[in-house]
Structures are given as C-alpha cells and as structure tokens.
Scaffold this active site. Structure first.
Site, PDB file in Angstrom:
ATOM      1  N   ARG A   1      13.873   4.305  11.782  1.00  0.00           N
ATOM      2  CA  ARG A   1      12.609   5.043  11.877  1.00  0.00           C
ATOM      3  C   ARG A   1      11.861   4.646  13.163  1.00  0.00           C
ATOM      4  O   ARG A   1      12.460   4.124  14.086  1.00  0.00           O
ATOM      5  CB  ARG A   1      11.794   4.805  10.601  1.00  0.00           C
TER       6      ARG A   1
ATOM      7  N   GLU B   1      12.587  -9.636   0.916  1.00  0.00           N
ATOM      8  CA  GLU B   1      11.808  -8.493   1.432  1.00  0.00           C
ATOM      9  C   GLU B   1      12.613  -7.211   1.177  1.00  0.00           C
ATOM     10  O   GLU B   1      13.795  -7.156   1.526  1.00  0.00           O
ATOM     11  CB  GLU B   1      11.590  -8.700   2.936  1.00  0.00           C
TER      12      GLU B   1
ATOM     13  N   ASN C   1       7.825  -5.783  -1.325  1.00  0.00           N
ATOM     14  CA  ASN C   1       7.833  -4.685  -0.361  1.00  0.00           C
ATOM     15  C   ASN C   1       6.410  -4.608   0.200  1.00  0.00           C
ATOM     16  O   ASN C   1       5.529  -4.008  -0.419  1.00  0.00           O
ATOM     17  CB  ASN C   1       8.229  -3.361  -1.017  1.00  0.00           C
TER      18      ASN C   1
ATOM     19  N   HIS D   1      12.695  -2.871   1.424  1.00  0.00           N
ATOM     20  CA  HIS D   1      12.170  -1.576   1.865  1.00  0.00           C
ATOM     21  C   HIS D   1      13.049  -0.481   1.300  1.00  0.00           C
ATOM     22  O   HIS D   1      14.281  -0.571   1.366  1.00  0.00           O
ATOM     23  CB  HIS D   1      12.142  -1.482   3.396  1.00  0.00           C
TER      24      HIS D   1
ATOM     25  N   ALA E   1       3.303  -0.900   4.592  1.00  0.00           N
ATOM     26  CA  ALA E   1       2.776  -0.887   5.965  1.00  0.00           C
ATOM     27  C   ALA E   1       2.355  -2.279   6.440  1.00  0.00           C
ATOM     28  O   ALA E   1       2.400  -2.571   7.649  1.00  0.00           O
ATOM     29  CB  ALA E   1       1.601   0.078   6.057  1.00  0.00           C
TER      30      ALA E   1
ATOM     31  N   ARG F   1       5.216  10.962  -2.474  1.00  0.00           N
ATOM     32  CA  ARG F   1       5.002  10.578  -1.083  1.00  0.00           C
ATOM     33  C   ARG F   1       6.300  10.699  -0.267  1.00  0.00           C
ATOM     34  O   ARG F   1       7.285  10.029  -0.576  1.00  0.00           O
ATOM     35  CB  ARG F   1       4.532   9.124  -1.064  1.00  0.00           C
TER      36      ARG F   1
ATOM     37  N   PRO G   1       0.800  -1.228   0.000  1.00  0.00           N
ATOM     38  CA  PRO G   1       0.000   0.000   0.000  1.00  0.00           C
ATOM     39  C   PRO G   1       0.832   1.278   0.000  1.00  0.00           C
ATOM     40  O   PRO G   1       1.896   1.344   0.614  1.00  0.00           O
ATOM     41  CB  PRO G   1      -0.812  -0.114   1.294  1.00  0.00           C
ATOM     42  N   ASN G   2       0.293   2.246  -0.703  1.00  0.00           N
ATOM     43  CA  ASN G   2       0.844   3.607  -0.809  1.00  0.00           C
ATOM     44  C   ASN G   2       2.097   3.709  -1.675  1.00  0.00           C
ATOM     45  O   ASN G   2       2.566   4.812  -1.947  1.00  0.00           O
ATOM     46  CB  ASN G   2       1.116   4.224   0.579  1.00  0.00           C
TER      47      ASN G   2
ATOM     48  N   TYR H   1      11.447   8.230   0.879  1.00  0.00           N
ATOM     49  CA  TYR H   1      11.313   7.319  -0.263  1.00  0.00           C
ATOM     50  C   TYR H   1      11.920   7.843  -1.557  1.00  0.00           C
ATOM     51  O   TYR H   1      11.887   7.143  -2.574  1.00  0.00           O
ATOM     52  CB  TYR H   1       9.826   6.977  -0.469  1.00  0.00           C
TER      53      TYR H   1
HETATM   54  C1  DQA Z   1       8.382   0.817   3.502  1.00  0.00           C
HETATM   55  C2  DQA Z   1       8.565   1.032   5.007  1.00  0.00           C
HETATM   56  C3  DQA Z   1       7.255   0.826   5.737  1.00  0.00           C
HETATM   57  O1  DQA Z   1       7.438   1.021   7.122  1.00  0.00           O
HETATM   58  C4  DQA Z   1       6.223   1.815   5.244  1.00  0.00           C
HETATM   59  O2  DQA Z   1       4.970   1.581   5.870  1.00  0.00           O
HETATM   60  C5  DQA Z   1       6.083   1.835   3.778  1.00  0.00           C
HETATM   61  C6  DQA Z   1       7.272   1.676   2.936  1.00  0.00           C
HETATM   62  C7  DQA Z   1       9.673   1.150   2.706  1.00  0.00           C
HETATM   63  O3  DQA Z   1       9.725   0.783   1.539  1.00  0.00           O
HETATM   64  O4  DQA Z   1      10.568   1.803   3.239  1.00  0.00           O
HETATM   65  O5  DQA Z   1       5.006   2.071   3.245  1.00  0.00           O
HETATM   66  O6  DQA Z   1       8.084  -0.550   3.274  1.00  0.00           O
END
Ligand code: DQA
Length: 150
Positions: free
Chosen positions: A110, A101, A77, A103, A80, A20, A12-13, A25
């Site tokens: 963080r 995985e 990825n 990120h 959240a 964003r 998501p997002n 990011y």
């Molecule tokens: C994320 C890190 C997560 O904590 C966050 O909720 C994201 C992006 C990253 O790519 O750094 O949406 O997965």
C-alpha cells in the site's frame, strides 16, 4: 498452573470492519473476529480479552494498567497508530509484555507511509496481509508459546 491470559488490542477504525474499505479489509466484522478468537482461546483453556479504541490515550492507559503478571501475551493491530504512535510503543516497552503485530491488509503493498511501523522492531513477529486469518494465526502462535513456556 494458573490460566494464561492474552489481550488483543484493536486500534482506530477497526470498529468499522465489515463496512470499511472491504477491498483492503474484507467483509468480516470486528465482532466476528473477536468471537472466532474467543473460540480458539476457550478450546485452549486460555483467558482472552479483546479491546478496541479509537483514542491513542485510551490505548496507552489500557497498556499501562496491565500488570505483567495478569497478561502474558498481547496481539495488537495498532491500525493507523502503527505509523504514528511513539506513545503506544513506549507504553508496551514499559510493561514489557511480548506481542505480535497484526495487520489485515498487506501494508507493504500500500502507500509508502504505511511501510513504516513503530512496533515491528520490538514485536515478537509481524503478520500482514492475511486478513482475519492473521489474528487466528497470531493467537495460535501465542498459545503454543505460552504452553511451551518454562
Ligand atoms: C491496518 C493497516 C493500517 O495502515 C491502517 O491504518 C489500518 C488497518 C490493517 O489492519 O491492515 O487502520 O492496520
């Protein structure tokens, strides 16, 4: 030998990348990340699919529908959902497809709620904090692994 296949799942997002929270990011868009991944896969003669969803149920369904003989490796990825989703974790365990995985941000630098992942202990490996380069590194790793598979 059949062409190997890799699925990249963005949670998501991540569709908002580029606008964003660039401090976390960067400015790169999801389209650009996916295009770069496709280039790497094409050069290596690997079939690549990219998928993004904001919905946990859709990601679970996507993973459930993978026959393990059609996708050889995944790069995920979970965004959240990394920190919340037992159901996506269980779906991955059910199909038993190896994954890395990824990120973009360094989740350990963080908020503390981002320090726990429901995925890391069942992942082949974890890349966090390398920005979009992390996806490229994960894909190159996956290609090497598939090419060296017996
Ligand atoms: C994320 C890190 C997560 O904590 C966050 O909720 C994201 C992006 C990253 O790519 O750094 O949406 O997965």
């Amino acid at each position: 030998m059949a062409t190997k296949s890799i699925l990249v799942i963005h949670g998501p997002n991540l569709n908002l990348l580029g606008i964003r929270e660039p401090a976390h990011y960067g400015h790169i868009t999801l389209d650009k990340i996916n295009t770069q991944l496709s280039r790497i896969a094409d050069t290596a003669d690997i079939t690549l699919e990219t998928y993004q969803s904001n919905a946990e149920a859709d990601i679970v369904a996507k993973i459930q529908n993978l026959a393990s003989n059609t996708v050889d490796f995944m790069i995920i990825n979970p965004a959240a959902f990394t920190h919340t989703s037992v159901s996506i974790r269980d779906a991955i365990s059910a199909v038993n497809i190896p994954f890395v995985e990824v990120h973009l941000s360094n989740v350990f630098a963080r908020e503390s709620f981002r320090h726990h992942s429901f995925f890391s202990d069942i992942a082949v490996g974890v890349i966090s904090g390398l920005g979009a380069d992390g996806y490229d590194a994960a894909l190159r790793f996956a290609i090497n692994r598939l090419n060296n598979a017996l």
